[in-house]
Scaffold this active site. Structure first.
Site, PDB file in Angstrom:
ATOM      1  N   LYS A  22       7.631  -0.287  -6.493  1.00 45.20           N
ATOM      2  CA  LYS A  22       6.659   0.611  -7.142  1.00 45.20           C
ATOM      3  C   LYS A  22       6.326   1.781  -6.214  1.00 45.20           C
ATOM      4  O   LYS A  22       6.208   2.927  -6.662  1.00 45.20           O
ATOM      5  CB  LYS A  22       5.402  -0.187  -7.488  1.00 45.20           C
ATOM      6  CG  LYS A  22       4.291   0.607  -8.154  1.00 45.20           C
ATOM      7  CD  LYS A  22       3.263  -0.310  -8.795  1.00 45.20           C
ATOM      8  CE  LYS A  22       2.471  -1.126  -7.786  1.00 45.20           C
ATOM      9  NZ  LYS A  22       1.404  -0.342  -7.122  1.00 45.20           N
ATOM     10  N   SER A  23       6.183   1.487  -4.927  1.00 46.48           N
ATOM     11  CA  SER A  23       5.831   2.531  -3.959  1.00 46.48           C
ATOM     12  C   SER A  23       6.912   3.606  -3.877  1.00 46.48           C
ATOM     13  O   SER A  23       6.618   4.803  -3.911  1.00 46.48           O
ATOM     14  CB  SER A  23       5.619   1.918  -2.573  1.00 46.48           C
ATOM     15  OG  SER A  23       4.558   1.006  -2.586  1.00 46.48           O
ATOM     16  N   ARG A  27       6.838   7.648  -5.663  1.00 44.00           N
ATOM     17  CA  ARG A  27       7.107   8.814  -4.818  1.00 44.00           C
ATOM     18  C   ARG A  27       8.289   9.609  -5.372  1.00 44.00           C
ATOM     19  O   ARG A  27       8.245  10.844  -5.456  1.00 44.00           O
ATOM     20  CB  ARG A  27       7.407   8.360  -3.383  1.00 44.00           C
ATOM     21  CG  ARG A  27       6.170   7.926  -2.603  1.00 44.00           C
ATOM     22  CD  ARG A  27       6.522   7.091  -1.378  1.00 44.00           C
ATOM     23  NE  ARG A  27       5.368   6.851  -0.526  1.00 44.00           N
ATOM     24  CZ  ARG A  27       4.394   5.979  -0.799  1.00 44.00           C
ATOM     25  NH1 ARG A  27       4.433   5.271  -1.917  1.00 44.00           N
ATOM     26  NH2 ARG A  27       3.373   5.820   0.044  1.00 44.00           N
ATOM     27  N   GLY A  69      -3.836   3.258  -9.228  1.00 44.86           N
ATOM     28  CA  GLY A  69      -4.391   4.016  -8.113  1.00 44.86           C
ATOM     29  C   GLY A  69      -3.402   4.983  -7.491  1.00 44.86           C
ATOM     30  O   GLY A  69      -3.747   6.121  -7.166  1.00 44.86           O
ATOM     31  N   SER A 144      -6.752   5.643   2.967  1.00 49.11           N
ATOM     32  CA  SER A 144      -5.563   5.138   2.290  1.00 49.11           C
ATOM     33  C   SER A 144      -4.384   6.070   2.548  1.00 49.11           C
ATOM     34  O   SER A 144      -4.504   7.297   2.432  1.00 49.11           O
ATOM     35  CB  SER A 144      -5.825   5.045   0.785  1.00 49.11           C
ATOM     36  OG  SER A 144      -4.607   4.836   0.090  1.00 49.11           O
ATOM     37  N   SER A 145      -3.247   5.491   2.885  1.00 46.90           N
ATOM     38  CA  SER A 145      -2.053   6.301   3.140  1.00 46.90           C
ATOM     39  C   SER A 145      -1.611   7.065   1.898  1.00 46.90           C
ATOM     40  O   SER A 145      -0.869   8.040   1.994  1.00 46.90           O
ATOM     41  CB  SER A 145      -0.910   5.420   3.640  1.00 46.90           C
ATOM     42  OG  SER A 145      -0.541   4.485   2.639  1.00 46.90           O
ATOM     43  N   GLN A 146      -2.070   6.617   0.724  1.00 50.45           N
ATOM     44  CA  GLN A 146      -1.693   7.316  -0.515  1.00 50.45           C
ATOM     45  C   GLN A 146      -2.257   8.740  -0.552  1.00 50.45           C
ATOM     46  O   GLN A 146      -1.643   9.641  -1.117  1.00 50.45           O
ATOM     47  CB  GLN A 146      -2.150   6.524  -1.728  1.00 50.45           C
ATOM     48  CG  GLN A 146      -1.401   5.216  -1.916  1.00 50.45           C
ATOM     49  CD  GLN A 146      -1.947   4.392  -3.056  1.00 50.45           C
ATOM     50  OE1 GLN A 146      -2.816   4.826  -3.812  1.00 50.45           O
ATOM     51  NE2 GLN A 146      -1.449   3.182  -3.193  1.00 50.45           N
ATOM     52  N   ASP A 290      -1.310  -4.997   1.595  1.00 57.43           N
ATOM     53  CA  ASP A 290      -1.040  -5.523   0.254  1.00 57.43           C
ATOM     54  C   ASP A 290      -0.536  -6.961   0.249  1.00 57.43           C
ATOM     55  O   ASP A 290      -0.534  -7.606  -0.802  1.00 57.43           O
ATOM     56  CB  ASP A 290      -0.029  -4.633  -0.483  1.00 57.43           C
ATOM     57  CG  ASP A 290      -0.688  -3.404  -1.095  1.00 57.43           C
ATOM     58  OD1 ASP A 290      -1.933  -3.368  -1.161  1.00 57.43           O
ATOM     59  OD2 ASP A 290       0.039  -2.482  -1.484  1.00 57.43           O
ATOM     60  N   LYS A 388       1.123  -4.813 -14.179  1.00 62.77           N
ATOM     61  CA  LYS A 388       0.853  -3.617 -13.379  1.00 62.77           C
ATOM     62  C   LYS A 388       1.965  -3.342 -12.384  1.00 62.77           C
ATOM     63  O   LYS A 388       2.327  -2.189 -12.151  1.00 62.77           O
ATOM     64  CB  LYS A 388      -0.485  -3.776 -12.654  1.00 62.77           C
ATOM     65  CG  LYS A 388      -0.841  -2.605 -11.754  1.00 62.77           C
ATOM     66  CD  LYS A 388      -2.197  -2.795 -11.118  1.00 62.77           C
ATOM     67  CE  LYS A 388      -2.451  -1.753 -10.048  1.00 62.77           C
ATOM     68  NZ  LYS A 388      -2.473  -0.381 -10.552  1.00 62.77           N
TER      69      LYS A 388
END
EC number: 2.5.1.19
Length: 407
Positions: A22-23, A27, A69, A144-146, A290, A388
């Site tokens: 998902k990460s 991106r 998120g 958060s790194s996001q 996570d 999700k």
């Protein structure tokens, strides 16, 4: 939908194909929107990635990203530089409690126009896309790194690129490095020295197929299964030994819980080591928060204690994950304490059976507790929340021999 899980089997020679990360997918979806000649393969089939893709290709003024998120953070940056487009980004009730102010202020340093529709600092937000010419921004490093990745992903399309200065100790460095590595794969020049990150402008990239590695966070539940089993092995595809994902730290962490990982081509095989006696775990998870839920549940199942630190970002996830863990683990008979950034579990051989685990609209709560069914029957409330990030999770468990029924 509540599910009752129970199983006392040994898994041998089973193989599963895990959905794309998902990460990485989210991106790459944003990069594909900026550079349409990129083609993506093995993308995640998670709700979060579907929401992200729908938002990027749609024309709606109001965009509802539900519980996603990552999508909220990445899309905030994307629409801030989408010149001439005006949107309102909103989400679930929980999403409207999750802070966005740090990212908004960083984008405003660059000249973005963003306003709050309700409470200052939180979604929903109204974004008026602008041409950005400023190139320097400063923000706190322990966020958060996001937030950081959101800025880095749009950076190459800015007229003058981006120079990002981070103040303090940086959180989740592997996720930042993942973002930079994906940019580098597109021959976009970057540098990361000390607390300074630079991304150089590049208006066009070469046509390329980008293949997403399978999700290590999703693999964590099978590491837990093997650790809690008597004598099992499970093969998972598609994984790389030199992964961009921070959660590949699972290999070293679960070795301490009796799981050996064998890499072969694009496959990993998880093997329970015979007669292994695990000891109390002390782990700093600043780079891999996570997988904290999976680890603490595994420790409970093994009857060992643990002290996990570096978990401050868990309080602003789909739920306050630290408090949620404290409540649900206590139901199971655990002696557990939490602070704002840590969790301590006392060793105990006792696990209460037939306990209902609340999931708090959090996919990781549902999946992290599922492996305990190898020890005691357990009920997972609102089990559909796994969609999700891992929609096939329950079917994959059934394929391994789990007995799962609606409760």
């Amino acid at each position: 939908m509540d599910l009752l899980l129970h199983s006392q089997f040994t898994i041998r020679n089973s193989q599963l194909s895990i959905t794309g990360s998902k990460s990485e997918t989210n991106r790459l979806l944003l990069l594909q929107a900026l550079y349409p000649n990129i083609t993506l393969a093995n993308t995640s089939n998670s709700d979060d990635s579907e929401v992200m893709q729908k938002a990027l290709i749609g024309n709606e003024e109001v965009i509802d990203i539900h519980h996603a998120g990552t999508a909220m953070r990445f899309l905030t940056a994307y629409f801030a530089v989408n010149e001439g487009r005006e949107v309102v980004l909103t989400g679930s009730a929980r999403m409207q409690e999750r802070p966005i102010k740090i990212l908004v202020e960083a984008l405003e340093q660059l000249g973005a126009q963003i306003s709050y529709e309700k409470e200052v600092g939180y979604p929903p937000i109204r974004i008026k896309g602008q041409k950005i010419t400023a190139s320097k921004v400063t923000m706190a490093a322990n966020v958060s790194s996001q937030y950081i990745s959101a800025l880095l992903l749009i950076a190459p399309k800015l007229e003058n690129g981006l120079e990002l200065t981070l103040e303090g100790e940086i959180t989740s460095v592997p996720y930042i490095k993942m973002t930079l590595a994906l940019l580098n794969d597109l021959n976009i020049q970057t540098s990361f020295e000390g607390n300074s990150i630079k991304v150089y402008p590049k208006q066009e990239v070469e046509t390329k197929i980008m293949t997403v590695e399978s999700d290590w966070s999703s693999a964590s539940y099978f590491f837990s299964l093997v650790a809690l089993s008597q004598d099992s092995s499970i093969a998972l595809t598609s994984y790389k030994e030199s992964s961009l994902q921070g959660d590949s730290a699972l290999v070293a962490i679960y070795k301490q819980m009796g799981v050996e990982t064998i890499f072969e081509g694009n496959k990993i095989t998880l093997i329970k080591q015979p007669n292994f006696i695990p000891q109390t775990l002390n782990l700093e998870l600043n780079n891999t928060p996570d997988i904290a839920q999976t680890i603490v549940v595994t420790c409970l199942g093994l009857g060992i204690g643990c002290c996990l630190t570096g978990l401050h970002t868990l309080k602003i996830k789909e739920t306050d994950r630290l408090e949620a863990l404290r409540i649900e683990m206590t139901k199971l008979g655990a002696s557990i304490s939490v602070t704002n950034d840590s969790l301590t579990l006392e060793s105990s051989s006792k696990i209460n059976s037939n306990i209902k685990i609340a999931t708090y609209n959090d996919h990781r709560m549902a999946m992290a507790f599922a492996p305990l069914a190898l020890k005691v029957p357990i009920i997972i409330e609102n089990a559909e929340v796994v969609s999700k990030s891992y929609p096939d999770f329950w079917e994959d468990l059934k394929g391994l021999g789990f007995k799962i029924s609606e409760k």
